[in-house]
Design a protein around this motif. Structure first.
Motif, mmCIF file in Angstrom:
data_model
loop_
_atom_site.group_PDB
_atom_site.id
_atom_site.type_symbol
_atom_site.label_atom_id
_atom_site.label_comp_id
_atom_site.label_asym_id
_atom_site.label_seq_id
_atom_site.Cartn_x
_atom_site.Cartn_y
_atom_site.Cartn_z
ATOM 1 N N CYS A 137 0.801 -1.232 0.000
ATOM 2 C CA CYS A 137 0.000 0.000 0.000
ATOM 3 C C CYS A 137 0.829 1.275 0.000
ATOM 4 O O CYS A 137 0.521 2.220 -0.736
ATOM 5 C CB CYS A 137 -0.951 0.007 1.190
ATOM 6 N N ARG A 138 1.861 1.319 0.808
ATOM 7 C CA ARG A 138 2.588 2.583 0.951
ATOM 8 C C ARG A 138 3.214 3.038 -0.366
ATOM 9 O O ARG A 138 3.178 4.221 -0.705
ATOM 10 C CB ARG A 138 3.633 2.463 2.061
ATOM 11 N N THR A 139 3.778 2.095 -1.114
ATOM 12 C CA THR A 139 4.355 2.449 -2.408
ATOM 13 C C THR A 139 3.269 2.899 -3.377
ATOM 14 O O THR A 139 3.432 3.894 -4.104
ATOM 15 C CB THR A 139 5.102 1.240 -3.000
ATOM 16 N N LEU A 140 2.158 2.182 -3.389
ATOM 17 C CA LEU A 140 1.084 2.516 -4.326
ATOM 18 C C LEU A 140 0.408 3.832 -3.958
ATOM 19 O O LEU A 140 -0.017 4.581 -4.851
ATOM 20 C CB LEU A 140 0.072 1.374 -4.368
ATOM 21 N N VAL A 141 0.320 4.128 -2.682
ATOM 22 C CA VAL A 141 -0.257 5.408 -2.263
ATOM 23 C C VAL A 141 0.593 6.565 -2.777
ATOM 24 O O VAL A 141 0.061 7.607 -3.189
ATOM 25 C CB VAL A 141 -0.396 5.464 -0.729
ATOM 26 N N ARG A 142 1.903 6.394 -2.793
ATOM 27 C CA ARG A 142 2.775 7.457 -3.317
ATOM 28 C C ARG A 142 2.479 7.740 -4.787
ATOM 29 O O ARG A 142 2.559 8.889 -5.240
ATOM 30 C CB ARG A 142 4.246 7.079 -3.130
ATOM 31 N N ALA A 143 2.109 6.701 -5.519
ATOM 32 C CA ALA A 143 1.754 6.899 -6.926
ATOM 33 C C ALA A 143 0.456 7.699 -7.039
ATOM 34 O O ALA A 143 0.322 8.581 -7.906
ATOM 35 C CB ALA A 143 1.610 5.549 -7.625
ATOM 36 N N ASP A 146 1.267 11.301 -6.406
ATOM 37 C CA ASP A 146 1.901 11.932 -7.571
ATOM 38 C C ASP A 146 0.855 12.367 -8.591
ATOM 39 O O ASP A 146 0.983 13.423 -9.227
ATOM 40 C CB ASP A 146 2.895 10.971 -8.216
ATOM 41 N N GLY A 147 -0.181 11.565 -8.765
ATOM 42 C CA GLY A 147 -1.255 11.938 -9.682
ATOM 43 C C GLY A 147 -2.022 13.148 -9.190
ATOM 44 O O GLY A 147 -2.352 14.055 -9.964
ATOM 45 N N LEU A 148 -2.307 13.184 -7.898
ATOM 46 C CA LEU A 148 -3.010 14.330 -7.322
ATOM 47 C C LEU A 148 -2.176 15.604 -7.433
ATOM 48 O O LEU A 148 -2.693 16.679 -7.762
ATOM 49 C CB LEU A 148 -3.326 14.051 -5.847
ATOM 50 N N THR A 149 -0.883 15.455 -7.184
ATOM 51 C CA THR A 149 0.021 16.613 -7.231
ATOM 52 C C THR A 149 0.133 17.171 -8.636
ATOM 53 O O THR A 149 0.204 18.394 -8.830
ATOM 54 C CB THR A 149 1.405 16.207 -6.708
ATOM 55 N N ALA A 150 0.125 16.290 -9.635
ATOM 56 C CA ALA A 150 0.268 16.736 -11.027
ATOM 57 C C ALA A 150 -0.876 17.643 -11.458
ATOM 58 O O ALA A 150 -0.711 18.477 -12.356
ATOM 59 C CB ALA A 150 0.349 15.514 -11.949
ATOM 60 N N LEU A 151 -2.036 17.490 -10.795
ATOM 61 C CA LEU A 151 -3.173 18.364 -11.119
ATOM 62 C C LEU A 151 -3.491 19.316 -9.968
ATOM 63 O O LEU A 151 -4.601 19.859 -9.882
ATOM 64 C CB LEU A 151 -4.405 17.519 -11.474
ATOM 65 N N ASP A 152 -2.509 19.485 -9.074
ATOM 66 C CA ASP A 152 -2.576 20.509 -8.031
ATOM 67 C C ASP A 152 -3.793 20.350 -7.123
ATOM 68 O O ASP A 152 -4.476 21.334 -6.783
ATOM 69 C CB ASP A 152 -2.588 21.905 -8.675
#
Length: 546
Positions: A137-143, A146-152
């Motif tokens: 989970c922890r690795t996948l949550v980081r992904a 990253d998606g959320l961050t890319a769209l601010d």
């Protein structure tokens, strides 16, 4: 305002698409082996941000979990503003994004979704995300992040939570400060809401012996223990077993609601004390089943059908005793045992609606009733109170002290039940309240009706998409001729009923069979499974499933 293509492209490059990524966003979202999910998680983060922007900044939820699946699997699903499943119109967007073959294709697909869904990118986005106890989970949550961050998108990390707790948080964030406020948007607020309701319903009553709960070695273990500290073991005696959520390889292994339901036996190495109550959560604590052993040691399952009957009968009594003029209805799927449907309609006199498998179908149908009770046979379900019913409960003037007591209990029951989604902890409390008020043993609950013997088996197939169904999944349309062969097999069995439906998450078909005796139910399940395998099976044909 347009998509920040450079940010999306750069972030996507860090999450290259696995060639075996899942193809379809199904009822349970995406599920697959955890090693294949990195790019999917990133793209779901993008989608969650878009969904929030589409809804003018309302909070959207992302839950990383694979529920009852083996520990090596994982998955992800989105939660809409009121705690419900992602609107079906957006499932196709999730699938399109997950399948984009390259970074450039992803940017193009993202822009297409923005255009087709008419998303205003200038709107804010807020997403709360959580995960179960799987090592991946922890690795996948980081992904996802990253998606959320890319769209601010604004992000709220709920951390380790049960799936129902994540649904609860989403609804709380979106109703805060309104007349429909659902509760304090925190896990502590969740515990306090349930504990307060339980205290109202349980205080002054003769407590039942302790309930033993198999936590499936999942996230339900620490969360149930946290809740018990809030409510107090002196008011809710519970013993937890299979509660090690940190030891690798333990999750759902020979335990949990799915194991108990499908194998029709207790968790491994859990010895049942005759006539005592037991329950099993699944890996993310959104399902629960109950069971007990009689004096001869025979196992008895009390599944979602039994829970629905228990809950519906109790709620109908409270409605009648309070003088509240509202109607109760029950929603089932084809997996519901025929005896339960007969009990609901002929004994309780409650209307029953059958819908296709999947929480989104049950939840939607339950909303059509004043009070809608829905439980899948696997133990996933809840009770929904319509807005007009909630208003009536809050404003009704009881005509007598007994009516006032019933109304007070009904009000507390509204808070005890997690109306956003099936919730193992909340549903555990619902069942325990009914048994407490009725002073019933599990055998007395079980005696309401006797299940018809049944079997559920899985057949691996070349392509699950080749199977299509109708009549709430009770009939097979394709492959051609399959339904006729099933009908022929059923005719040969006394009290026989069987149907097949494709899995929403793996290339297999699930075969359900029901008959008057255990042996004939097993025979029918084996025969229909053999028919399916001969038409479209994968791998060697098993001689027998039992």
């Amino acid at each position: 305002m347009s998509v920040n293509e450079q940010a999306v492209r750069a972030a996507s490059a860090a999450h290259p698409r696995h060639p075996n990524s899942p193809a379809t966003y199904g009822t349970a979202g995406f599920r697959a082996h955890s090693d294949t999910l990195d790019s999917t998680m990133f793209r779901v983060g993008l989608l969650a941000a878009l969904r929030s922007k589409k809804l003018a900044g309302q909070t959207i939820g992302v839950m990383v979990t694979a529920s009852h699946n083996p520990e090596q699997d994982n998955g992800v699903k989105l939660v809409d503003p009121h705690g419900e499943m992602l609107h079906s119109s957006w499932e196709a967007y999730a699938t399109q994004l997950a399948n984009a073959p390259s970074d450039e294709a992803l940017v193009a697909t993202l822009k297409q979704v923005v255009q087709v869904a008419e998303v205003d990118l200038s709107q804010p986005a807020k997403v709360v995300y959580g995960h179960d106890s799987r090592p991946s989970c922890r690795t996948l949550v980081r992904a996802v992040v990253d998606g959320l961050t890319a769209l601010d998108a604004e992000q709220v990390n709920a951390g380790l939570v049960t799936t129902p707790q994540l649904h609860y948080l989403v609804r709380c964030y979106n109703t805060a400060g309104t007349p429909q406020a659902y509760g304090e948007p925190s896990v502590e607020g969740y515990y306090q809401k349930l504990a307060t309701a339980w205290t109202t319903l349980a205080t002054g009553r003769h407590l039942l012996p302790a309930l033993t709960v198999d936590c499936a070695n999942g996230v339900g273990a620490p969360k149930l223990k946290e809740f018990l500290k809030v409510v107090g073991q002196d008011l809710l005696p519970v013993i937890t077993v299979r509660d090690n959520h940190t030891l690798a390889g333990n999750l759902n292994m020979n335990c949990g609601a799915d194991f108990v339901k499908t194998q029709q036996c207790p968790p491994r190495n859990v010895e049942l004390v005759p006539w005592q109550r037991y329950a099993s959560f699944d890996g993310d604590a959104d399902r629960i089943v109950f069971y007990y052993a009689d004096g001869t040691g025979t196992f008895h399952l009390l599944d979602g059908d039994k829970i629905a009957g228990l809950a519906a009968g109790f709620i109908m009594d409270l409605v009648k005793d309070s003088g509240l003029g509202v109607k109760v209805g029950v929603v089932q799927t084809a997996y519901a045992n025929g005896a339960s449907t007969k009990y609901l309609t002929e004994v309780l006199g409650v209307p029953v609606q059958c819908v296709p498998t999947g929480v989104k179908h049950l939840h939607h149908a339950a909303e059509s009733f004043d009070i809608g009770v829905y439980f899948e046979a696997n133990g996933h379900g809840t009770v929904l109170f319509s807005p007009s019913t909630l208003a009536a409960i809050n404003t009704h003037t009881p005509a007598s002290p007994s009516a006032a007591a019933a109304l007070a209990n009904l009000r507390a029951l509204v808070d005890l039940i997690n109306q956003t989604v099936g919730d193992a902890i909340s549903d555990m409390l619902l069942v325990e309240v009914v048994l407490l008020h009725r002073q019933w043993t599990p055998a007395q609950w079980d005696a309401a009706y006797t299940d018809y013997p049944n079997r559920l088996v899985k057949v691996l197939v070349q392509d699950r998409h080749a199977f299509t169904t109708s009549d709430a999944e009770r009939k097979v349309d394709t492959p051609a001729g399959l339904q006729d062969k099933i009908d022929e097999a059923v005719k040969e069995v006394v009290g026989g009923r069987s149907f097949v439906r494709p899995s929403g998450t793996e290339d297999c078909v699930r075969v359900y069979a029901e008959a008057a005796t255990r042996s004939t139910a097993d025979e029918l399940a084996n025969k229909v499974a053999g028919i399916v395998h001969s038409l479209a099976g994968k791998g060697p044909k098993p001689a027998s499933f039992f």
